[in-house]
Design a protein around this motif. Structure first.
Motif, short mmCIF file in Angstrom:
data_model
loop_
_atom_site.label_atom_id
_atom_site.label_comp_id
_atom_site.label_asym_id
_atom_site.label_seq_id
_atom_site.Cartn_x
_atom_site.Cartn_y
_atom_site.Cartn_z
N ILE A 35 -0.68 -4.00 38.44
CA ILE A 35 -1.56 -3.62 39.52
C ILE A 35 -2.34 -4.84 40.01
O ILE A 35 -2.80 -5.66 39.21
CB ILE A 35 -2.52 -2.49 39.08
CG1 ILE A 35 -3.27 -1.92 40.28
CG2 ILE A 35 -3.49 -2.95 38.00
CD1 ILE A 35 -3.93 -0.60 40.02
N LEU A 69 -8.56 3.52 35.35
CA LEU A 69 -9.43 3.42 36.52
C LEU A 69 -10.61 4.35 36.40
O LEU A 69 -10.51 5.45 35.84
CB LEU A 69 -8.64 3.78 37.79
CG LEU A 69 -7.40 2.93 38.12
CD1 LEU A 69 -6.65 3.56 39.28
CD2 LEU A 69 -7.79 1.51 38.42
N LEU A 74 -6.36 -1.57 45.95
CA LEU A 74 -5.42 -1.61 44.82
C LEU A 74 -4.01 -1.55 45.36
O LEU A 74 -3.73 -0.87 46.35
CB LEU A 74 -5.64 -0.41 43.88
CG LEU A 74 -7.02 -0.22 43.24
CD1 LEU A 74 -7.08 1.14 42.55
CD2 LEU A 74 -7.32 -1.33 42.26
N VAL A 99 -13.61 1.15 40.80
CA VAL A 99 -13.35 1.21 42.24
C VAL A 99 -14.62 1.62 42.97
O VAL A 99 -15.28 2.61 42.59
CB VAL A 99 -12.22 2.20 42.54
CG1 VAL A 99 -11.99 2.33 44.04
CG2 VAL A 99 -10.93 1.76 41.85
N THR A 113 -7.77 -11.30 45.02
CA THR A 113 -6.82 -10.35 44.45
C THR A 113 -6.50 -10.80 43.03
O THR A 113 -6.07 -11.93 42.81
CB THR A 113 -5.55 -10.27 45.29
OG1 THR A 113 -5.89 -9.81 46.60
CG2 THR A 113 -4.56 -9.29 44.67
N CYS A 166 -13.71 -2.91 42.78
CA CYS A 166 -12.53 -3.15 43.61
C CYS A 166 -12.64 -2.41 44.93
O CYS A 166 -13.15 -1.28 44.99
CB CYS A 166 -11.27 -2.71 42.88
SG CYS A 166 -10.92 -3.69 41.41
N MET A 187 -5.62 -6.01 42.03
CA MET A 187 -6.94 -5.46 42.29
C MET A 187 -7.73 -6.42 43.17
O MET A 187 -7.93 -7.58 42.82
CB MET A 187 -7.67 -5.23 40.96
CG MET A 187 -6.93 -4.27 40.03
SD MET A 187 -7.38 -4.39 38.29
CE MET A 187 -6.51 -5.89 37.80
N ALA A 204 -9.95 -1.26 35.87
CA ALA A 204 -10.70 -1.57 37.08
C ALA A 204 -11.68 -0.45 37.38
O ALA A 204 -11.43 0.71 37.06
CB ALA A 204 -9.76 -1.77 38.27
#
Length: 359
Positions: A172, A136, A165, A198, A186, A162, A174, A196
């Motif tokens: 996971i 991440l 989460l 964020v 999703t 994203c 996302m 991902a």
């Protein structure tokens, strides 16, 4: 000190190449970068360092990601990666207090300045070493430049921007806006590592754990051919950063232009800032730095006062972490009512004037 793979003997002309096509990879490393192993477990977070002030600090989005990982984690390991030198030592305690157990510091004075190619090379090597299930990083300008490079090196999938989460075992889920922001999708990756970025401001920062400790591993970057940075300038005005404001007076299409100074007066009296929806940016009334939503900024204020905002999916995605939402709108059925804590049915311009008078 970290055991970084070397192999720059084949460098020529300022780049490394094992086959003439994969620059920056030591010979034989390309195959190793195809991770996707069943034993992958844990989380690895690129801890972005903000160097815009007098002293370096951990960026808010990195603390937000670490806080979210702590809330999801069921005991899996958490690694962090930072780039810099001795100036980062005072930050170790803060990073450990937010859940990092092992911190890889790519120890190189040259990398105090952001070099996307070098950062991607080092991150890919550390990911191969640690074999995390999830990688991440923040969807900041640097994160958006770095994440695709790392994903390409690892032959991994990447879900960008994203807004939520969740995790089930090692898988996971996302969530991000899709199809122009009209739906929230999703997404799950089909291979490891799952990567991902964020969006800043979508997760709250949790309280640090007192007395938390961890291990620091110094990783030496052995690449070559760093680009020369001709100039670098921080153009963001921290005083006008809506993501840091605890109170936002936000304006939408239901507000007249002559109500903007009144909104600014209200925000000033409340100790907050004025933000807006995309439509007002498109009209040229506000810069994009004030826009809330999918194509703007995600915010998490204590109070979000929405004047004349209908509440598109894109906009609601940007205020999902607001603690209290108050909507003022002539339409009692406006979508923003689905998330609002308080709803005032009335003309936004009139309510703004009255609120300013009362304050």
């Amino acid at each position: 000190k970290g055991g970084a793979v070397t192999g720059c003997e084949s460098c020529s002309g300022g780049s490394c190449s094992s086959d003439g096509k994969n620059k920056g990879l030591p010979p034989g490393m390309l195959e190793q970068y195809k991770l996707n192993v069943d034993r992958s477990d844990g989380y690895l977070i690129w801890v972005e360092i903000d160097r815009s002030g007098e002293y370096p600090r951990v960026s808010d989005v990195s603390l937000e990601i670490l806080s979210k990982v702590r809330s999801m984690n069921d005991g899996s390991r958490v690694w962090g990666v930072v780039f810099g030198h001795a100036e980062l030592k005072p930050l170790y305690g803060e990073i450990f207090s937010h859940g990092v157990e092992t911190l890889y510091e790519v120890h190189d004075k040259r990398l105090c300045t952001f070099h996307p190619e070098a950062y991607a090379d080092a991150l890919a090597q550390i990911i191969v070493r640690t074999e995390p299930a999830v990688v991440l990083m923040g969807a900041t300008p640097r994160g958006r430049e770095l994440a695709p490079r790392v994903a390409a090196k690892l032959d991994a999938g990447l879900t960008a921007d994203c807004t939520d989460l969740s995790v089930d075992d090692r898988i996971i889920s996302m969530t991000r806006p899709a199809f122009g922001g009209n739906v929230l999708a999703t997404i799950q990756c089909t291979a490891f590592p799952q990567m991902a970025t964020v969006r800043p401001g979508v997760f709250p920062i949790s309280d640090p754990s007192e007395g938390a400790k961890g291990t620091v591993i110094y990783w030496q970057y052995d690449g070559c051919g760093l680009k020369d940075i001709v100039s670098s300038e921080n153009v963001r005005n921290e005083e006008d950063d809506i993501t840091r404001s605890r109170i936002l007076v936000s304006l939408g299409a239901g507000v007249k232009k002559d109500s903007i100074p009144i909104a600014e007066s209200v925000a000033r009296k409340l100790g907050g800032l004025v933000s807006c929806s995309r439509k007002l940016v498109e009209k040229g009334w506000f810069p994009q730095s004030r826009q809330v939503g999918q194509s703007g900024k995600s915010v998490a204020p204590d109070v979000y006062l929405a004047f004349g905002i209908s509440g598109s999916v894109q906009h609601l995605a940007g205020i999902s972490s607001a603690k209290r939402v108050i909507s003022v709108n002539t339409d009692s059925d406006a979508r923003i009512g689905e998330v609002a804590d308080e709803i005032i049915v009335g003309d936004a311009n009139a309510v703004l004037r009255e609120l300013d008078r009362i304050l």
